[in-house]
Design a protein around this motif. Structure first.
Motif, PDB file in Angstrom:
ATOM      1  N   THR A 289       0.817  -1.202   0.000  1.00 24.69           N
ATOM      2  CA  THR A 289       0.000   0.000   0.000  1.00 24.69           C
ATOM      3  C   THR A 289       0.858   1.261   0.000  1.00 24.69           C
ATOM      4  O   THR A 289       2.008   1.256   0.446  1.00 24.69           O
ATOM      5  N   TYR A 290       0.260   2.311  -0.507  1.00 25.92           N
ATOM      6  CA  TYR A 290       0.882   3.642  -0.498  1.00 25.92           C
ATOM      7  C   TYR A 290      -0.164   4.645  -0.052  1.00 25.92           C
ATOM      8  O   TYR A 290      -1.316   4.609  -0.518  1.00 25.92           O
ATOM      9  N   TYR A 291       0.270   5.535   0.835  1.00 26.47           N
ATOM     10  CA  TYR A 291      -0.601   6.620   1.276  1.00 26.47           C
ATOM     11  C   TYR A 291       0.195   7.914   1.287  1.00 26.47           C
ATOM     12  O   TYR A 291       1.349   7.926   1.702  1.00 26.47           O
ATOM     13  N   PRO A 292      -0.417   9.003   0.898  1.00 30.25           N
ATOM     14  CA  PRO A 292       0.285  10.278   1.050  1.00 30.25           C
ATOM     15  C   PRO A 292       0.439  10.580   2.535  1.00 30.25           C
ATOM     16  O   PRO A 292      -0.399  10.182   3.360  1.00 30.25           O
ATOM     17  N   GLU A 293       1.485  11.284   2.852  1.00 33.05           N
ATOM     18  CA  GLU A 293       1.798  11.564   4.250  1.00 33.05           C
ATOM     19  C   GLU A 293       0.643  12.277   4.953  1.00 33.05           C
ATOM     20  O   GLU A 293       0.379  12.037   6.135  1.00 33.05           O
ATOM     21  N   SER A 294      -0.052  13.129   4.230  1.00 31.94           N
ATOM     22  CA  SER A 294      -1.130  13.915   4.831  1.00 31.94           C
ATOM     23  C   SER A 294      -2.315  13.067   5.274  1.00 31.94           C
ATOM     24  O   SER A 294      -3.117  13.490   6.103  1.00 31.94           O
ATOM     25  N   LEU A 295      -2.438  11.865   4.722  1.00 33.64           N
ATOM     26  CA  LEU A 295      -3.599  11.016   5.026  1.00 33.64           C
ATOM     27  C   LEU A 295      -3.220   9.731   5.753  1.00 33.64           C
ATOM     28  O   LEU A 295      -4.113   9.000   6.222  1.00 33.64           O
ATOM     29  N   GLU A 296      -1.940   9.454   5.854  1.00 35.04           N
ATOM     30  CA  GLU A 296      -1.499   8.207   6.488  1.00 35.04           C
ATOM     31  C   GLU A 296      -2.037   8.130   7.914  1.00 35.04           C
ATOM     32  O   GLU A 296      -1.974   9.083   8.676  1.00 35.04           O
ATOM     33  N   GLY A 297      -2.599   6.972   8.245  1.00 37.56           N
ATOM     34  CA  GLY A 297      -3.186   6.764   9.564  1.00 37.56           C
ATOM     35  C   GLY A 297      -4.677   7.017   9.609  1.00 37.56           C
ATOM     36  O   GLY A 297      -5.355   6.597  10.543  1.00 37.56           O
ATOM     37  N   ARG A 298      -5.189   7.679   8.598  1.00 34.43           N
ATOM     38  CA  ARG A 298      -6.624   7.993   8.555  1.00 34.43           C
ATOM     39  C   ARG A 298      -7.360   7.243   7.470  1.00 34.43           C
ATOM     40  O   ARG A 298      -8.591   7.157   7.494  1.00 34.43           O
ATOM     41  N   VAL A 299      -6.598   6.691   6.526  1.00 31.49           N
ATOM     42  CA  VAL A 299      -7.218   5.952   5.424  1.00 31.49           C
ATOM     43  C   VAL A 299      -6.532   4.598   5.270  1.00 31.49           C
ATOM     44  O   VAL A 299      -5.372   4.426   5.664  1.00 31.49           O
ATOM     45  N   ALA A 300      -7.276   3.666   4.701  1.00 33.01           N
ATOM     46  CA  ALA A 300      -6.715   2.337   4.455  1.00 33.01           C
ATOM     47  C   ALA A 300      -7.339   1.758   3.204  1.00 33.01           C
ATOM     48  O   ALA A 300      -8.567   1.784   3.040  1.00 33.01           O
ATOM     49  N   VAL A 301      -6.476   1.257   2.332  1.00 34.13           N
ATOM     50  CA  VAL A 301      -6.922   0.624   1.093  1.00 34.13           C
ATOM     51  C   VAL A 301      -6.696  -0.883   1.221  1.00 34.13           C
ATOM     52  O   VAL A 301      -5.653  -1.319   1.697  1.00 34.13           O
ATOM     53  N   ALA A 302      -7.681  -1.641   0.789  1.00 35.97           N
ATOM     54  CA  ALA A 302      -7.570  -3.102   0.833  1.00 35.97           C
ATOM     55  C   ALA A 302      -8.158  -3.671  -0.445  1.00 35.97           C
ATOM     56  O   ALA A 302      -9.017  -3.049  -1.077  1.00 35.97           O
ATOM     57  N   ARG A 303      -7.692  -4.844  -0.815  1.00 37.44           N
ATOM     58  CA  ARG A 303      -8.216  -5.478  -2.021  1.00 37.44           C
ATOM     59  C   ARG A 303      -8.671  -6.890  -1.698  1.00 37.44           C
ATOM     60  O   ARG A 303      -8.106  -7.554  -0.824  1.00 37.44           O
ATOM     61  N   ASP A 304      -9.673  -7.323  -2.434  1.00 38.21           N
ATOM     62  CA  ASP A 304     -10.188  -8.682  -2.330  1.00 38.21           C
ATOM     63  C   ASP A 304     -10.110  -9.298  -3.717  1.00 38.21           C
ATOM     64  O   ASP A 304     -10.952  -9.026  -4.578  1.00 38.21           O
ATOM     65  N   ASN A 305      -9.114 -10.124  -3.918  1.00 32.41           N
ATOM     66  CA  ASN A 305      -8.897 -10.704  -5.243  1.00 32.41           C
ATOM     67  C   ASN A 305      -9.922 -11.783  -5.595  1.00 32.41           C
ATOM     68  O   ASN A 305     -10.024 -12.181  -6.757  1.00 32.41           O
ATOM     69  N   THR A 306     -10.672 -12.243  -4.615  1.00 28.20           N
ATOM     70  CA  THR A 306     -11.709 -13.227  -4.923  1.00 28.20           C
ATOM     71  C   THR A 306     -12.985 -12.546  -5.400  1.00 28.20           C
ATOM     72  O   THR A 306     -13.780 -13.137  -6.132  1.00 28.20           O
ATOM     73  N   ALA A 307     -13.159 -11.299  -4.985  1.00 26.80           N
ATOM     74  CA  ALA A 307     -14.363 -10.553  -5.355  1.00 26.80           C
ATOM     75  C   ALA A 307     -14.071  -9.450  -6.366  1.00 26.80           C
ATOM     76  O   ALA A 307     -14.992  -8.736  -6.775  1.00 26.80           O
ATOM     77  N   ASP A 308     -12.805  -9.308  -6.751  1.00 25.37           N
ATOM     78  CA  ASP A 308     -12.401  -8.263  -7.704  1.00 25.37           C
ATOM     79  C   ASP A 308     -12.837  -6.875  -7.234  1.00 25.37           C
ATOM     80  O   ASP A 308     -13.373  -6.068  -8.010  1.00 25.37           O
ATOM     81  N   THR A 309     -12.597  -6.619  -5.960  1.00 23.87           N
ATOM     82  CA  THR A 309     -12.978  -5.319  -5.409  1.00 23.87           C
ATOM     83  C   THR A 309     -11.831  -4.716  -4.615  1.00 23.87           C
ATOM     84  O   THR A 309     -10.950  -5.422  -4.108  1.00 23.87           O
ATOM     85  N   VAL A 310     -11.866  -3.418  -4.528  1.00 23.33           N
ATOM     86  CA  VAL A 310     -10.927  -2.683  -3.689  1.00 23.33           C
ATOM     87  C   VAL A 310     -11.753  -1.732  -2.832  1.00 23.33           C
ATOM     88  O   VAL A 310     -12.773  -1.195  -3.286  1.00 23.33           O
ATOM     89  N   THR A 311     -11.323  -1.560  -1.597  1.00 24.01           N
ATOM     90  CA  THR A 311     -12.062  -0.701  -0.681  1.00 24.01           C
ATOM     91  C   THR A 311     -11.175   0.406  -0.149  1.00 24.01           C
ATOM     92  O   THR A 311      -9.939   0.295  -0.141  1.00 24.01           O
ATOM     93  N   LEU A 312     -11.825   1.467   0.282  1.00 32.77           N
ATOM     94  CA  LEU A 312     -11.149   2.591   0.916  1.00 32.77           C
ATOM     95  C   LEU A 312     -11.878   2.875   2.222  1.00 32.77           C
ATOM     96  O   LEU A 312     -13.056   3.247   2.206  1.00 32.77           O
ATOM     97  N   GLN A 313     -11.195   2.680   3.317  1.00 32.63           N
ATOM     98  CA  GLN A 313     -11.742   3.010   4.635  1.00 32.63           C
ATOM     99  C   GLN A 313     -11.199   4.370   5.043  1.00 32.63           C
ATOM    100  O   GLN A 313      -9.980   4.584   5.033  1.00 32.63           O
ATOM    101  N   MET A 314     -12.084   5.280   5.396  1.00 27.51           N
ATOM    102  CA  MET A 314     -11.673   6.621   5.811  1.00 27.51           C
ATOM    103  C   MET A 314     -12.244   6.911   7.190  1.00 27.51           C
ATOM    104  O   MET A 314     -13.443   6.733   7.417  1.00 27.51           O
ATOM    105  N   ASN A 315     -11.391   7.356   8.072  1.00 28.53           N
ATOM    106  CA  ASN A 315     -11.790   7.643   9.453  1.00 28.53           C
ATOM    107  C   ASN A 315     -11.528   9.099   9.792  1.00 28.53           C
ATOM    108  O   ASN A 315     -10.786   9.787   9.101  1.00 28.53           O
ATOM    109  N   SER A 316     -12.151   9.538  10.862  1.00 26.96           N
ATOM    110  CA  SER A 316     -11.972  10.917  11.353  1.00 26.96           C
ATOM    111  C   SER A 316     -12.164  11.923  10.223  1.00 26.96           C
ATOM    112  O   SER A 316     -11.347  12.823  10.025  1.00 26.96           O
ATOM    113  N   LEU A 317     -13.223  11.766   9.502  1.00 27.90           N
ATOM    114  CA  LEU A 317     -13.471  12.617   8.338  1.00 27.90           C
ATOM    115  C   LEU A 317     -13.721  14.058   8.757  1.00 27.90           C
ATOM    116  O   LEU A 317     -14.341  14.328   9.798  1.00 27.90           O
TER     117      LEU A 317
END
Length: 125
Positions: free
Chosen positions: A57-85
């Motif tokens: 994974t790669y995150y810009p420094e300004s967002l690191e710790g607040r966002v998370a990207v994950a992928r599911d290769n069985t479902a062909d999906t990628v997600t973005l979790q965002m906290n403390s919006l």
């Protein structure tokens, strides 16, 4: 035909969380690097996070710790979790796919070959 379809956007209060999803079709998902970008009115499109085909994974420094990207290769999906919006997170969020896994490339919009149509996220104060 390659399709990327985002979902999960909407209105959220400041301090809240949101999880966006991107479903892909028409392309070998496992081989792709995936990224999330956002674009606020009057601003340039910027990277929120990216994940290589191997799961790095790669995150810009300004967002690191607040966002998370994950992928599911069985479902062909990628997600973005965002906290403390915060209201400044208000933007249209785009999912993108790239045949290139280099981090330097995944940080910029021109490094991607396919794009979704975007999903709107509004954070109220």
């Amino acid at each position: 035909q390659v399709r990327l379809v985002e979902s999960g956007g909407g209105l959220v209060q400041a301090g809240g969380s949101l999880r966006l999803s991107c479903a892909t079709s028409g392309v070998a998902f496992r081989s792709l690097a995936m990224g999330w970008f956002r674009q606020a009115p009057g601003k340039e499109r910027e990277v929120v996070g990216a994940i290589s085909s191997s799961g790095r994974t790669y995150y810009p420094e300004s967002l690191e710790g607040r966002v998370a990207v994950a992928r599911d290769n069985t479902a062909d999906t990628v997600t973005l979790q965002m906290n403390s919006l915060q209201p400044e997170d208000t933007a249209v969020y785009y999912c993108a796919a790239s045949h290139n896994n280099a981090v330097l490339v995944l940080r910029i919009p021109s490094g991607y070959h396919y794009w979704g149509q975007g999903t709107e996220v509004t954070v109220s104060s």
